[in-house]
Design a protein around this motif. Structure first.
Motif, PDB file in Angstrom:
ATOM      1  N   ARG A  33      -3.655   6.669   1.094  1.00 52.17           N
ATOM      2  CA  ARG A  33      -2.651   5.746   1.967  1.00 52.17           C
ATOM      3  C   ARG A  33      -3.015   4.234   1.947  1.00 52.17           C
ATOM      4  O   ARG A  33      -1.940   3.419   2.108  1.00 52.17           O
ATOM      5  CB  ARG A  33      -2.597   6.415   3.343  1.00 52.17           C
ATOM      6  CG  ARG A  33      -4.296   6.443   3.903  1.00 52.17           C
ATOM      7  CD  ARG A  33      -3.971   6.907   5.393  1.00 52.17           C
ATOM      8  NE  ARG A  33      -3.628   5.758   6.075  1.00 52.17           N
ATOM      9  CZ  ARG A  33      -3.093   5.916   7.413  1.00 52.17           C
ATOM     10  NH1 ARG A  33      -2.785   6.991   7.754  1.00 52.17           N
ATOM     11  NH2 ARG A  33      -2.700   4.909   8.057  1.00 52.17           N
ATOM     12  N   ASP A  34      -4.004   4.000   1.651  1.00 49.06           N
ATOM     13  CA  ASP A  34      -4.376   2.659   1.740  1.00 49.06           C
ATOM     14  C   ASP A  34      -4.530   1.932   0.219  1.00 49.06           C
ATOM     15  O   ASP A  34      -5.017   0.982   0.095  1.00 49.06           O
ATOM     16  CB  ASP A  34      -5.737   2.157   2.480  1.00 49.06           C
ATOM     17  CG  ASP A  34      -5.494   2.286   4.001  1.00 49.06           C
ATOM     18  OD1 ASP A  34      -4.642   2.054   4.265  1.00 49.06           O
ATOM     19  OD2 ASP A  34      -6.746   3.183   4.491  1.00 49.06           O
ATOM     20  N   ARG A  37      -1.908  -7.239   4.709  1.00 48.38           N
ATOM     21  CA  ARG A  37      -0.950  -6.341   4.252  1.00 48.38           C
ATOM     22  C   ARG A  37       0.544  -7.364   4.334  1.00 48.38           C
ATOM     23  O   ARG A  37       0.662  -7.919   5.158  1.00 48.38           O
ATOM     24  CB  ARG A  37      -0.529  -5.042   5.229  1.00 48.38           C
ATOM     25  CG  ARG A  37      -1.435  -4.002   4.886  1.00 48.38           C
ATOM     26  CD  ARG A  37      -0.914  -2.800   5.337  1.00 48.38           C
ATOM     27  NE  ARG A  37      -1.743  -1.771   4.905  1.00 48.38           N
ATOM     28  CZ  ARG A  37      -2.500  -1.009   5.804  1.00 48.38           C
ATOM     29  NH1 ARG A  37      -2.681  -1.002   6.754  1.00 48.38           N
ATOM     30  NH2 ARG A  37      -3.218   0.215   5.305  1.00 48.38           N
ATOM     31  N   TYR A  82      -3.018  -7.252  -1.585  1.00 45.52           N
ATOM     32  CA  TYR A  82      -4.122  -6.608  -0.632  1.00 45.52           C
ATOM     33  C   TYR A  82      -4.897  -5.981  -1.375  1.00 45.52           C
ATOM     34  O   TYR A  82      -4.638  -4.935  -2.022  1.00 45.52           O
ATOM     35  CB  TYR A  82      -3.000  -6.165   0.070  1.00 45.52           C
ATOM     36  CG  TYR A  82      -3.912  -5.208   1.421  1.00 45.52           C
ATOM     37  CD1 TYR A  82      -4.355  -6.066   2.305  1.00 45.52           C
ATOM     38  CD2 TYR A  82      -3.789  -3.920   1.236  1.00 45.52           C
ATOM     39  CE1 TYR A  82      -5.222  -5.408   3.333  1.00 45.52           C
ATOM     40  CE2 TYR A  82      -4.609  -3.376   2.399  1.00 45.52           C
ATOM     41  CZ  TYR A  82      -5.047  -4.052   3.655  1.00 45.52           C
ATOM     42  OH  TYR A  82      -5.687  -3.611   4.483  1.00 45.52           O
ATOM     43  N   HIS A 111      -7.753  -3.130   0.298  1.00 52.67           N
ATOM     44  CA  HIS A 111      -8.079  -2.432   1.629  1.00 52.67           C
ATOM     45  C   HIS A 111      -9.697  -2.544   1.548  1.00 52.67           C
ATOM     46  O   HIS A 111     -10.533  -2.084   0.827  1.00 52.67           O
ATOM     47  CB  HIS A 111      -7.550  -1.066   1.863  1.00 52.67           C
ATOM     48  CG  HIS A 111      -8.055  -0.439   2.951  1.00 52.67           C
ATOM     49  ND1 HIS A 111      -7.385  -0.820   4.234  1.00 52.67           N
ATOM     50  CD2 HIS A 111      -8.843   0.552   3.514  1.00 52.67           C
ATOM     51  CE1 HIS A 111      -7.890  -0.164   5.227  1.00 52.67           C
ATOM     52  NE2 HIS A 111      -8.769   0.733   4.750  1.00 52.67           N
ATOM     53  N   THR A 157       0.897  -1.063   0.131  1.00 53.94           N
ATOM     54  CA  THR A 157       0.061   0.043   0.052  1.00 53.94           C
ATOM     55  C   THR A 157       0.925   1.203   0.028  1.00 53.94           C
ATOM     56  O   THR A 157       2.059   1.128   0.172  1.00 53.94           O
ATOM     57  CB  THR A 157      -0.775   0.040   1.454  1.00 53.94           C
ATOM     58  OG1 THR A 157      -0.048   0.243   2.308  1.00 53.94           O
ATOM     59  CG2 THR A 157      -1.764  -1.013   1.413  1.00 53.94           C
ATOM     60  N   ASP A 163       2.420   1.704   3.484  1.00 55.16           N
ATOM     61  CA  ASP A 163       3.656   0.786   3.698  1.00 55.16           C
ATOM     62  C   ASP A 163       5.013   0.908   2.893  1.00 55.16           C
ATOM     63  O   ASP A 163       5.865   0.827   3.395  1.00 55.16           O
ATOM     64  CB  ASP A 163       3.267  -0.746   3.055  1.00 55.16           C
ATOM     65  CG  ASP A 163       1.987  -1.183   4.008  1.00 55.16           C
ATOM     66  OD1 ASP A 163       2.040  -0.893   5.267  1.00 55.16           O
ATOM     67  OD2 ASP A 163       1.640  -2.404   3.591  1.00 55.16           O
TER      68      ASP A 163
END
Lengths: 249, 252
Positions: free
Chosen positions: A130-131, B128, B8, B10, A94, A97
């Motif tokens: 951010r995600d 994550r 991933y 979210h 992400t 991250d």
């Protein structure tokens, strides 16, 4: 005070071909420097020496007074490097991250990492993403994420290798805005480019490399007039006797 | 598309918020249970996996399309089993006899593989890579002579790298199709044309990634700082996974 000091830097490729030949160079703290040159002139090789990714065959590179050979980690903490290919620089799954990767490597506390990453993402305007998966970002956003990843480590110098490559007009303007803002905040900026037009108006110094040597070095408005002799295109405005305008106008 | 499916995503679901150690433990337990489970239990487990995929707001249909080549592999496994296992032939075919017991065995094996894959995708979609890395590190820490940090980072990078390779494979395939690769009939040559540049590109990307990591001070001393806290929800999920394992074994 000079933050980068290079004396007699010589480097050869593994096949023995010389890439840098006796480079002597100092860069003042807080300055905005353009490093230009044709393909194979040695620009990227020189940048990798600043970050300790390459070590000199001869000569010495000092960052903040500390020899890179002696303490490569200090060089990497002080000089943040943004690579040309943003895709291959992205490590995280992400946006958050990825920006946190560098601070985690510095073994910072969770609170410090949080603060630093939030600030870096806000600076480059990626706080709301951010995600998001970095794979789904646009070219300009990926480049800004690469800058945020370096910025989160709070470096004194940011080195950008071809930061405008493959970006559209809006992407160039966004990245350029952040570079100029960082410089205004006191960060030393070293930009490596082929095309001078996009960034020349903001630089304080232009260095042209040719075949591993410094061919020209000085104020941009003076050095740019000799650029074509060293394989670097002179901006159209300079050809017509005018001044290069900022792309941010 | 595969690159988008594997990775991933979210979302604010309870599975996303579950302790990663629980998710990893559940996956290991369920994978082990599937080895002893029969057809009915595998159907149940796959149904649970598909329900969970829907629950975590994943486009199940798109995932299944992404897995089409994996489905071809599973079909191949079933076919080979059916052709090579002795037993009563199906459909009265004499030249290529597909045996009933072989077909049954093949379907069971393919079902187990599909179940494990779906749970793996579920784990990747809701966790994550950094959390997976931290959990692996937590599990490996008590094991003597195992460099748990390096091992965990390698796993984290592997998870990060799979979507990149899949994206590159898609791009490479499109570039080959643009140059009329479909006109070549020999599938082996087509595979070579796809795989050789892809391998080269993967190594170059890995090399660049390693350089970029080095530039950002990557080393063995990294912040871990992942706050581990088991809640009632985590214990309940672990109990649920244990219950599913026991049910699968009981159904047989």
């Amino acid at each position: 005070m000079d933050i980068v000091e290079i004396t007699g830097l010589t480097h050869r490729y593994p096949d023995g071909h010389p890439s840098l030949a006796g480079i002597d160079l100092t860069i003042a703290r807080g300055s905005f420097v353009i490093l230009a040159g044709a393909n194979g002139a040695g620009k990227s090789t020189l940048l990798k020496h600043l970050n300790g990714l390459l070590l000199p065959d001869k000569g010495e590179v000092r960052i903040g007074g500390v020899p890179v050979r002696k303490d490569p980690l200090h060089a990497r903490r002080t000089v943040g490097m943004v690579f040309q290919d943003a895709d291959s620089q992205i490590v995280g799954e992400t946006v958050w991250d990825d920006a946190a990767f560098g601070p985690e490597n510095l073994n910072w506390t969770a609170e410090r990492i949080q603060d630093s990453v939030e600030a870096a993402l806000a600076t480059v305007g990626l706080g709301d993403l951010r995600d998001r998966s970095p794979h789904l970002l646009s070219g300009g956003e990926k480049r800004r994420l690469a800058i945020a990843g370096v910025l989160a480590m709070r470096p004194d110098v940011i080195v950008l290798d071809e930061p405008f490559a493959n970006l559209d007009y809006e992407g160039v303007r966004q990245v350029l805005t952040h570079i100029v803002t960082l410089h205004a905040d006191g960060v030393t900026i070293i930009v490596c480019v082929h095309d001078l037009e996009k960034v020349l108006a903001h630089a304080q110094r232009l260095i042209i490399l040719q075949q591993g040597r410094i061919a020209a070095d000085g104020a941009p408005e003076e050095v740019v007039r000799k650029a074509e002799a060293f394989g670097v295109r002179m901006p159209a405005a300079c050809r017509l006797g005018g001044k290069v305008e900022s792309w941010l106008r | 598309m595969a690159a988008v499916a594997f990775g991933y995503h979210h979302a604010a679901t309870w599975l996303h918020g579950l302790d990663v150690r629980v998710k990893l433990a559940a996956m290991v337990l369920l994978s082990m249970a599937s080895l002893r489970a029969g057809g009915a239990a595998i159907v149940l487990a796959i149904s649970v996996a598909l329900l969970l995929l829907r629950h975590v707001r994943q486009p199940v249909a798109r995932w299944l399309v992404s897995l089409r080549w994996y489905a071809v592999l599973l079909a191949g496994i079933v076919l080979v089993r059916a052709l090579t296992t002795p037993g009563e032939p199906l459909f009265g075919m004499s030249r290529w006899p597909l045996s009933g017991p072989g077909m049954e065995e093949g379907l069971l094996l393919a079902g187990r593989l599909l179940f494990v894959t779906l749970f793996g995708l579920l784990l990747a979609a809701t966790t994550r890579p950094s959390q997976i890395r931290s959990a692996v590190e937590w599990y490996l820490r008590p094991v003597p002579f195992v460099p748990h940090r390096q091992a965990a980072t390698m796993i984290g990078l592997l998870v990060r790298f799979i979507p990149v390779i899949l994206t590159q494979a898609t791009e490479q395939g499109e570039a080959l199709r643009a140059r009329a690769i479909d006109n070549r009939r020999n599938p082996l040559r087509r595979t070579v044309f796809l795989c050789m540049p892809l391998l080269r590109r993967t190594f170059v990307t890995a090399d660049r990634l390693a350089l970029a990591m080095e530039a950002r001070c990557y080393g063995s001393q990294r912040s871990t700082g992942h706050p581990w806290r088991m809640t009632v929800r985590d214990w309940s999920a672990l109990a649920g996974a244990g219950g599913l394992c026991l049910t699968m074994l009981a159904i047989g």
